[in-house]
Design a protein around this motif. Structure first.
Motif, PDB file in Angstrom:
ATOM      1  N   SER A  61      -1.838   2.710   3.200  1.00 16.13           N
ATOM      2  CA  SER A  61      -2.198   2.409   4.591  1.00 16.13           C
ATOM      3  C   SER A  61      -3.575   1.759   4.697  1.00 16.13           C
ATOM      4  CB  SER A  61      -2.173   3.693   5.427  1.00 16.13           C
ATOM      5  OG  SER A  61      -0.892   4.294   5.405  1.00 16.13           O
ATOM      6  N   GLY A  62      -4.220   1.547   3.565  1.00 18.63           N
ATOM      7  CA  GLY A  62      -5.527   0.910   3.555  1.00 18.63           C
ATOM      8  C   GLY A  62      -6.688   1.852   3.710  1.00 18.63           C
ATOM      9  N   CYS A  63      -6.420   3.157   3.704  1.00 24.34           N
ATOM     10  CA  CYS A  63      -7.457   4.156   3.950  1.00 24.34           C
ATOM     11  C   CYS A  63      -8.160   4.553   2.655  1.00 24.34           C
ATOM     12  CB  CYS A  63      -6.832   5.390   4.599  1.00 24.34           C
ATOM     13  SG  CYS A  63      -8.030   6.636   5.121  1.00 24.34           S
ATOM     14  N   ARG A 104       6.468   1.299   5.137  1.00 27.04           N
ATOM     15  CA  ARG A 104       6.128   2.175   6.268  1.00 27.04           C
ATOM     16  C   ARG A 104       4.646   2.487   6.298  1.00 27.04           C
ATOM     17  NH1 ARG A 104       8.206   7.610   6.630  1.00 27.04           N
ATOM     18  NH2 ARG A 104       7.412   7.472   8.765  1.00 27.04           N
ATOM     19  N   TYR A 105       4.000   2.391   5.164  1.00 28.18           N
ATOM     20  CA  TYR A 105       2.593   2.739   5.048  1.00 28.18           C
ATOM     21  C   TYR A 105       1.815   1.495   4.640  1.00 28.18           C
ATOM     22  CZ  TYR A 105       4.308   7.532   5.145  1.00 28.18           C
ATOM     23  OH  TYR A 105       4.923   8.706   5.517  1.00 28.18           O
ATOM     24  N   ARG A 106       1.286   0.801   5.635  1.00 34.04           N
ATOM     25  CA  ARG A 106       0.501  -0.396   5.384  1.00 34.04           C
ATOM     26  C   ARG A 106      -0.543  -0.549   6.475  1.00 34.04           C
ATOM     27  NH1 ARG A 106       3.980  -4.039   3.628  1.00 34.04           N
ATOM     28  NH2 ARG A 106       2.292  -5.568   3.621  1.00 34.04           N
ATOM     29  N   PRO A 107      -1.629  -1.264   6.221  1.00 34.19           N
ATOM     30  CA  PRO A 107      -2.675  -1.407   7.237  1.00 34.19           C
ATOM     31  C   PRO A 107      -2.149  -2.091   8.491  1.00 34.19           C
ATOM     32  CG  PRO A 107      -3.460  -2.125   5.065  1.00 34.19           C
ATOM     33  CD  PRO A 107      -1.981  -1.919   4.942  1.00 34.19           C
ATOM     34  N   SER A 108      -2.571  -1.569   9.646  1.00 38.28           N
ATOM     35  CA  SER A 108      -2.187  -2.147  10.931  1.00 38.28           C
ATOM     36  C   SER A 108      -3.325  -1.930  11.918  1.00 38.28           C
ATOM     37  CB  SER A 108      -0.904  -1.494  11.460  1.00 38.28           C
ATOM     38  OG  SER A 108      -0.665  -1.868  12.810  1.00 38.28           O
ATOM     39  N   VAL A 121       2.530  10.550  10.701  1.00 33.37           N
ATOM     40  CA  VAL A 121       1.548  10.464   9.614  1.00 33.37           C
ATOM     41  C   VAL A 121       1.130   9.020   9.324  1.00 33.37           C
ATOM     42  CG1 VAL A 121       1.162  10.902   7.155  1.00 33.37           C
ATOM     43  CG2 VAL A 121       2.203  12.660   8.596  1.00 33.37           C
ATOM     44  N   PRO A 122       2.042   8.023   9.297  1.00 33.56           N
ATOM     45  CA  PRO A 122       1.573   6.646   9.068  1.00 33.56           C
ATOM     46  C   PRO A 122       0.520   6.209  10.086  1.00 33.56           C
ATOM     47  CG  PRO A 122       3.953   6.758   8.810  1.00 33.56           C
ATOM     48  CD  PRO A 122       3.523   8.083   9.380  1.00 33.56           C
ATOM     49  N   ALA A 123       0.701   6.599  11.346  1.00 32.48           N
ATOM     50  CA  ALA A 123      -0.271   6.239  12.373  1.00 32.48           C
ATOM     51  C   ALA A 123      -1.597   6.950  12.150  1.00 32.48           C
ATOM     52  CB  ALA A 123       0.286   6.574  13.760  1.00 32.48           C
ATOM     53  N   LEU A 124      -1.543   8.230  11.790  1.00 32.43           N
ATOM     54  CA  LEU A 124      -2.775   8.982  11.535  1.00 32.43           C
ATOM     55  C   LEU A 124      -3.554   8.382  10.369  1.00 32.43           C
ATOM     56  CD1 LEU A 124      -1.536  12.689  11.900  1.00 32.43           C
ATOM     57  CD2 LEU A 124      -2.939  11.400  13.519  1.00 32.43           C
ATOM     58  N   LEU A 125      -2.853   7.966   9.322  1.00 35.12           N
ATOM     59  CA  LEU A 125      -3.527   7.389   8.157  1.00 35.12           C
ATOM     60  C   LEU A 125      -4.181   6.055   8.503  1.00 35.12           C
ATOM     61  CD1 LEU A 125      -0.874   8.263   5.430  1.00 35.12           C
ATOM     62  CD2 LEU A 125      -3.132   9.301   5.713  1.00 35.12           C
ATOM     63  N   ASN A 126      -3.591   5.307   9.404  1.00 33.69           N
ATOM     64  CA  ASN A 126      -4.221   4.072   9.858  1.00 33.69           C
ATOM     65  C   ASN A 126      -5.444   4.360  10.718  1.00 33.69           C
ATOM     66  OD1 ASN A 126      -3.429   1.166   9.457  1.00 33.69           O
ATOM     67  ND2 ASN A 126      -1.394   2.105   9.503  1.00 33.69           N
TER      68      ASN A 126
END
Length: 379
Positions: A284-286, A167-171, A255-260
């Protein structure tokens, strides 16, 4: 295997989310799962196929005894192979449960560096032998419980929490869409914090550090979360004249979108258990700048920036340096994701728990040998 997860409550907190995540993994692997909450109300989505018992525990001797007897009745009917409790009240209740009925294995997990004061530590100490094993979600928390004699070193181990790293990965697509939704220009830099607005999270210090960093008008700070410190944070923002550049987003479910979307995630906490949002940000790559609160070094060391708790100037310098370096390219994001996915993926953590459950339920080896073996992967 039949697994009973006993927890104090099912609010939207870290320990509660961990129980929901473990229940989902266990069900997907074909195990029977029940969840018992000492308090009513559920803010989480639990997987289908589990049996849920919600109680209404009150802190009077008669009410505590009644709650214990309700759990006993459930256990005698459901017949678990293991009771795995989470959070201090549930841990103590699980230990008391062993005095009124037979459970093949009892494992208690502490989720905070500071589990409570002297009375709670005494309660942990006096009931330690009633559990087969106690675990802590951070190495720092484990050491503190040893230091205050809540548990002997041979009977408490470090087993971290995990989360769904898929669910938490770079996009790149999600990053662009979320930044547009937030009204960010491509040249803007977003510094993000996610957490309850409480004193332990020290978001006032984060706002002070952001002000000290003097990052210019193209850098904004957004804080996602709700809590009793909201008014104090709003006043701090106003004090620094940052109303246009520091935004309180309130409770967010994306939150996953915010972290990206973020260029930097910052954790300013002075007390933590194991803040999974740090791992979620890295996954998420952050890039991450974080204080050295309990549970954080294991996630950040070697891939992010650690600063001492309570050192606002150091936090400001680290934020300024990290913003200047930027998020990096796809290779940098992938390295951060891999760092977390190979250590804190919920599937790996769940399988580690299942091995512990099986070993203690069989009682096939001394506790100290089993604990050492179970903890080895996290060293």
């Amino acid at each position: 295997m039949r697994i009973l997860l006993l927890i104090t409550c099912l609010q939207l907190g870290g320990a509660e989310q961990q129980v929901a995540a473990l229940a989902l993994q266990y069900r997907s692997l074909g195990h029977a799962v029940s969840v018992v909450s000492l308090m009513p109300g559920c803010e989480l989505t639990l997987p289908e196929g589990i049996e849920l018992l919600m109680l209404n525990m009150r802190k009077t001797p008669a009410a505590l005894l009644a709650t214990l007897m309700q759990i006993r009745q459930f256990v005698l009917r459901w017949r678990p192979d293991v009771v795995h409790s989470h959070m201090v009240h549930a841990n103590l209740m699980a230990r008391l449960l062993t005095r009124v009925c037979t459970v093949p294995a009892t494992i208690c997990t502490a989720h905070n560096y500071f589990e409570g004061g002297a009375l709670r530590m005494l309660a942990y100490r006096l009931t330690d032998r009633w559990a087969d094993l106690t675990t802590q979600v951070s190495d720092e928390g484990r050491q503190r419980m040893i230091d205050v004699r809540a548990a002997p070193a041979s009977r408490i181990i470090y087993v971290p929490n995990g989360f769904d790293t898929t669910r938490y990965r770079p996009s790149a697509g999600q990053r662009a869409a979320t930044r547009a939704e937030l009204g960010l220009h491509p040249d803007d830099r977003l510094v993000l914090n996610v957490g309850r607005l409480v004193a332990d999270k020290a978001q006032t210090a984060l706002i002070d550090a952001f002000a000290q960093a003097s990052l210019g008008d193209r850098t904004v700070l957004m804080i996602a979360g709700e809590g009793p410190q909201r008014d104090a944070l709003a006043q701090r923002i106003e004090h620094h004249g940052l109303s246009a550049r520091v935004l309180l987003l309130g409770k967010r479910m994306d939150v996953p979108a915010l972290l990206n979307a973020a260029d930097l995630f910052v954790l300013s906490s002075v007390i933590e258990g194991m803040p999974l949002v740090v791992g979620e940000a890295l996954s998420s790559g952050c890039p991450v700048v974080a204080t050295d609160a309990s549970g954080v070094p294991a996630m950040v060391r070697g891939i992010g920036t650690l600063v001492p708790r309570g050192d606002t100037p150091a936090l400001a310098r680290a934020i300024r340096d990290a913003v200047s370096q930027g998020r990096g390219g796809p290779a940098d994001e992938a390295a951060r994701h891999k760092h977390i996915a190979t250590r804190f993926n919920i599937e790996l953590i769940a399988r580690d728990w299942l091995r512990l459950y099986a070993r203690y339920a069989r009682a096939s080896a001394p506790a100290q040998v089993e604990a050492t073996d179970a903890a080895a992967r996290y060293r």
